[in-house]
Design an enzyme around this catalytic site. Structure first.
Site, mmCIF file in Angstrom:
data_model
loop_
_atom_site.group_PDB
_atom_site.id
_atom_site.type_symbol
_atom_site.label_atom_id
_atom_site.label_comp_id
_atom_site.label_asym_id
_atom_site.label_seq_id
_atom_site.Cartn_x
_atom_site.Cartn_y
_atom_site.Cartn_z
ATOM 1 N N LEU A 1 0.087 1.003 7.898
ATOM 2 C CA LEU A 1 -0.437 2.338 8.178
ATOM 3 C C LEU A 1 -1.730 2.605 7.410
ATOM 4 C CD1 LEU A 1 2.881 4.430 8.044
ATOM 5 C CD2 LEU A 1 1.675 3.591 10.087
ATOM 6 N N HIS A 2 -1.813 2.051 6.215
ATOM 7 C CA HIS A 2 -2.955 2.382 5.355
ATOM 8 C C HIS A 2 -2.996 1.398 4.198
ATOM 9 C CE1 HIS A 2 -5.799 4.708 2.986
ATOM 10 N NE2 HIS A 2 -4.939 4.783 2.003
ATOM 11 N N PHE A 3 -4.188 1.063 3.753
ATOM 12 C CA PHE A 3 -4.365 0.260 2.550
ATOM 13 C C PHE A 3 -5.256 1.015 1.579
ATOM 14 C CE2 PHE A 3 -3.420 -3.931 4.744
ATOM 15 C CZ PHE A 3 -2.333 -4.230 3.938
ATOM 16 N N ASN B 1 -6.596 0.383 -2.833
ATOM 17 C CA ASN B 1 -6.547 -0.579 -3.929
ATOM 18 C C ASN B 1 -5.251 -0.449 -4.730
ATOM 19 O OD1 ASN B 1 -7.614 -2.655 -5.556
ATOM 20 N ND2 ASN B 1 -8.275 -1.158 -7.065
ATOM 21 N N GLY B 2 -4.578 0.690 -4.619
ATOM 22 C CA GLY B 2 -3.310 0.874 -5.317
ATOM 23 C C GLY B 2 -2.139 0.213 -4.617
ATOM 24 N N GLY B 3 -2.307 -0.154 -3.332
ATOM 25 C CA GLY B 3 -1.228 -0.786 -2.572
ATOM 26 C C GLY B 3 -1.252 -0.339 -1.131
ATOM 27 N N LYS C 1 5.875 2.742 0.647
ATOM 28 C CA LYS C 1 4.652 2.927 -0.133
ATOM 29 C C LYS C 1 4.679 1.950 -1.292
ATOM 30 C CE LYS C 1 2.566 6.659 -0.985
ATOM 31 N NZ LYS C 1 2.132 7.985 -1.482
ATOM 32 N N ASP D 1 -3.034 17.737 -4.165
ATOM 33 C CA ASP D 1 -3.938 16.905 -3.366
ATOM 34 C C ASP D 1 -3.933 17.373 -1.914
ATOM 35 O OD1 ASP D 1 -5.764 14.921 -2.852
ATOM 36 O OD2 ASP D 1 -4.303 13.286 -2.794
#
Length: 865
Positions: free
Chosen positions: A232-234, A236-238, A255, A365
């Site tokens: 779904l999404h990348f 740098n944190g994972g 996640k 956020d």
């Protein structure tokens, strides 16, 4: 936000800049204070400090060693690397300081290369093996982030990768300039640095590294009760993955948290935030506005949170789909319908935030990407920076357009972000400008209230929350003044920003200006600014022109038109500095052009057009002869109408005026206008068909460039630029399909909302397009000038505009205030102002009607080439 801009936001609150001028606030690591070893060479860049034995015979490519580290161990690791490398004559480099290290390892840094602190360059495989074995003992116990592009050596902070040592470049699959290595046939090919270890096809993994590759491949999801279905999404944190729980068949979201990676402003890594997010979600369990937490586990060193999958659409996507101001068939009914929908959505988001606050939690956020809409359900996602209300914290990782001022803590931070959302629903991305000038909120609010039938209190309350007080009475905008006053206002801001004492750039602009030679060019450097000022009647500035001439003659700039020296020569000729223009053109002649792509911006088409222009201005036959060679080279490499993919950008070549086939088409048209050779018109038609192949007709009738993830209307790589060249072609030859395409492109310049204000990719470019061609639309241009108010920002007594990404002001030609000034000049100046090479056929921008050196007029057709 595009992550590569992030590091350039650290040095200055108003302009993109490097950290070189801020070393007192962001010092280098103390190891950098050591004297350069005797007999060694040293190079400092904005990011790295390089050291190598002078004259060392270092290979151009090979196996290199990377060392990662956590911030607490960084000084010790760099010191150990220095003490190891210097006595052994090993070339190496390390990051300059902690702030750079944080940015290189932040959540939205480039995943492939993030985590690198030190790089060492062994001369061969034998030395590679020895260095790894010895450093593994020296650095035993050091922890650092996993470098995804590399193969890990053992359990410590050492990683290896085969790649370039020397900085060489080639064209990637999409035509853009990328770092390169050499294949066995001696050809330069892309040095791929993706988020996974991979070897070039001709390179064999050294035998001693095979166990380490096996250990890497041994970590899999096998045995876990989850089957990953897609990414779904990348970050740098994972990664974030859509998966299925094989026990009950339910779709879930995994996640991932990578240890020591994806740092936030407080230095917390992704694992710390993921654990914290799980704690917050347990506290919020049962709320309809929060996904249910299902599981938490570790695999290897990575942590995974498992949550309910909400089959919804982000609010950001919905706004992009529903917003009426980007439609060519806009009606008042559409505006009213959107207003009703947006108002209802804002109420639902507020209820969701209230639910969270009711459990004593601050979301921290809030922005449109973190709100999912699934039918009647509104769900907040991403609680990794949430906090308890009683702690009154400020978010450490937030969208730049929604980050609160330092005095908004706890619940007030959410209220601020919610107020920004109230404006952002109607003016997407406009909130990105608020950190530049907080009072801008009042102006955005007024424009929203003028454009949409919103309840006055809805906008008024949002503005008051953002400002923290009642907004003052508005001051008249310079956009409402007469042309000389408006021109002077923009010129005042541009000139006030000048830094003639610097060597890297004269006027602040896009981050491209910090690439080698980038501070001088037409698009982002001094040449473009001085050209805009002079062309619009704002004046000549000899001190700044001398800066440009001096810097253009130093090593660094390439020879492209918009990004290099041919654009500088064009500018100097337009400024009346002919000898300087000829001197710069001579420098261009010493560089090879065979490696260039075909584009107007940086390639052969732009160079050929510049040479034709110089020939027209000076009568020097050498310019024409070289231009003819380039025209032929472009013709030889052009291909057929179907030899381009149907989608522009990404891994594919770009369409459009600046980077696509319309630039070569424009070149062929200029060559035709000087020769009358109908074959050149045929080539122009082929090039235009290549760009039209990459266009799509939207449901409102607009023809825009298809980029897969969006359609693009803009001047640089969108349909507006294609339309300018189509119209020039149609002035010479009838073509029904081209005429239809031109008519379908024309509405893109009359839309009510554009994300940015710049010339190449914003509203200013639309103003320029409306004023070019055979059918200028002055009335539509006047409306677009009025709507520049969405982006105007006061600066030192003048009027300025934000650059790319809206994170900082820009004064350059392509993205900022100089480009806006130039576009205003196309509409308002009493003397003709035209984009380079887009003046009417038969007139040169610098010279008026085309003339030979002897002064006689040049006809538009002089026989066959």
């Amino acid at each position: 936000m595009i992550s590569k801009y992030e590091i350039y936001c650290l040095a200055d609150p108003l302009f993109y800049d490097t950290l070189d001028s801020k070393r007192a606030e962001h010092p280098d690591f103390t190891v950098a204070e050591r004297p350069v070893p005797s007999g060694w060479a040293h190079l400092a860049t904005d990011t790295w400090l390089h050291y190598a034995p002078a004259g060392a015979d270092l290979p151009t490519q090979g196996w290199k060693i990377h060392i990662s580290s956590c911030a607490d161990d960084a000084e010790r690791v760099i010191s150990a690397a220095w003490d190891y490398c210097v006595p052994r004559g090993l070339a190496f480099k390390f990051l300059r300081g902690r702030r750079v290290m944080l940015m290189q390892n932040s959540k939205y840094a480039f995943r492939g290369s993030s985590g690198k602190l030190v790089t060492i360059y062994p001369v061969d495989e034998a030395q590679l093996e020895l260095v790894l074995k010895e450093l593994a003992e020296i650095l035993d116990g050091v922890e650092g982030p996993y470098i995804l592009s590399d193969l890990r050596y053992g359990p410590g902070p050492l990683f290896v990768r085969y790649g370039g040592f020397a900085e060489r470049h080639c064209a990637g699959e999409n035509g853009e300039r990328v770092l390169a290595i050499e294949d066995p046939e001696g050809r330069l090919v892309p040095d791929v640095r993706g988020p996974g270890f991979a070897l070039p096809a001709w390179v064999t993994l050294p035998a001693f590294l095979e166990p380490h590759l096996a250990a890497r491949n041994a970590v899999t999801l096998e045995g876990l009760p989850y089957r990953v279905e897609r990414v779904l999404h990348f970050s740098n944190g994972g990664g974030v993955y859509l998966a299925r729980d094989v026990r009950d068949g339910a779709q879930v979201v995994l996640k991932e948290g990578r240890p020591h990676a994806g740092l936030d402003a407080a230095g917390r890594d992704a694992v710390s935030r993921l654990r914290h997010e799980a704690d917050i979600m347990r506290r919020l369990d049962g709320l309809d506005a929060v996904p249910a937490l299902r599981d938490y586990f570790t695999l290897g060193e990575h942590h995974f949170l498992v949550q309910e999958y909400v089959d919804g659409t982000t609010l950001s996507q919905l706004v992009a789909q529903e917003h009426p101001l980007t439609r060519a068939d806009l009606t008042s009914r559409m505006v009213a319908h959107y207003t009703e929908w947006a108002t209802g959505m804002l109420a639902r988001v507020r209820r969701a935030i209230s639910e969270v606050h009711g459990r004593g939690v601050v979301f921290g956020d809030l922005h449109p990407f973190n709100v999912l809409v699934a039918g009647e359900r509104v769900v907040l996602i991403d609680f990794e920076v949430s906090s308890l209300a009683e702690e009154r914290r400020r978010p450490t990782l937030a969208n730049p357009g929604f980050v609160p001022p330092p005095d908004r803590l706890g619940v007030e931070a959410d209220e601020y972000a919610l107020a920004c959302l109230h404006l952002g629903m109607f003016a997407p991305m406009a909130t990105m400008m608020l950190p530049l000038h907080r009072p801008k909120a009042a102006g955005i609010g007024r424009l929203v209230a003028e454009t949409f039938p919103v309840e006055p209190r809805l906008v008024g309350d949002a503005v008051r929350t953002i400002l923290g007080h009642e907004p003052p009475d508005p001051e008249p905008s310079p956009l409402g003044r007469d042309w000389p006053a408006l021109r002077d206002a923009v010129a005042t801001a541009i000139l006030a920003s000048a830094t003639p004492g610097r060597d890297d750039r004269l006027f602040p602009g896009d981050i491209v200006q910090f690439e080698p030679g980038g501070g001088v060019g037409l698009a982002n450097g001094a040449a473009g600014v001085l050209h805009a000022l002079a062309a619009t009647g704002a004046g000549r500035f000899p001190e700044h022109e001398e800066w440009l001439v001096r810097r253009a003659k130093e090593p660094g700039p390439g020879i492209g038109f918009y990004n290099g020296l041919h654009g500088v020569a064009y500018t100097l000729e337009a400024l009346g500095r002919r000898q300087d223009a000829l001197d710069v053109a001579e420098l261009c002649g010493r560089q090879s052009w065979e490696h260039l792509d075909l584009s107007l911006y940086r390639g052969l088409a732009g160079v050929a057009l510049a040479l034709l222009h110089l020939h027209d201005a000076t009568g020097e036959p050498g310019f024409r002869e070289e231009a003819d060679r380039l025209v032929q080279a472009v013709a030889d490499r052009l291909g057929g109408p179907d030899d381009v993919p149907e989608v522009s950008g990404g891994a594919n070549p770009h369409a459009g005026l600046m980077y696509g086939s319309s630039g070569p088409a424009l070149m062929f048209l200029h060559a035709y206008e000087r020769t009358g050779d109908a074959g050149l018109l045929d080539l122009a038609a082929t090039a235009l068909r290549q760009d039209l192949r990459r266009c799509v007709t939207r449901d409102d009738g607009q023809l825009q460039v298809q980029q897969g993830w969006r359609t693009n209307p803009y001047l640089d790589e969108g349909s507006a630029g294609i339309g300018l060249v189509l119209d020039r072609y149609l002035a010479h030859r009838d073509d029904g399909r081209f005429a239809e395409a031109s008519a379908a492109i024309r509405p893109v310049g009359r839309l009510s909302y554009y994300i940015q204000s710049g010339l190449f990719a914003g509203r200013a470019g639309m103003i320029a397009c409306l004023c070019h061609g055979t059918r200028p639309d002055r009335e539509a241009a006047a409306e677009q000038i009025r709507l520049l108010a969405w982006h105007e920002i006061p600066y030192r007594g003048g009027l300025a505009f934000p650059g790319a990404q809206l994170l900082r002001l820009s004064m350059d030609f392509a993205t900022g205030s100089a480009g806006v000034l130039f576009a205003l000049g196309t509409a308002l100046h009493d003397e003709p102002v035209s984009l380079p090479f887009l003046e009417p056929p038969g007139r040169s921008q610098a010279q008026g009607p085309l003339r030979t050196a002897a002064g006689s007029h040049v006809p538009t057709s002089t026989g066959r080439r």
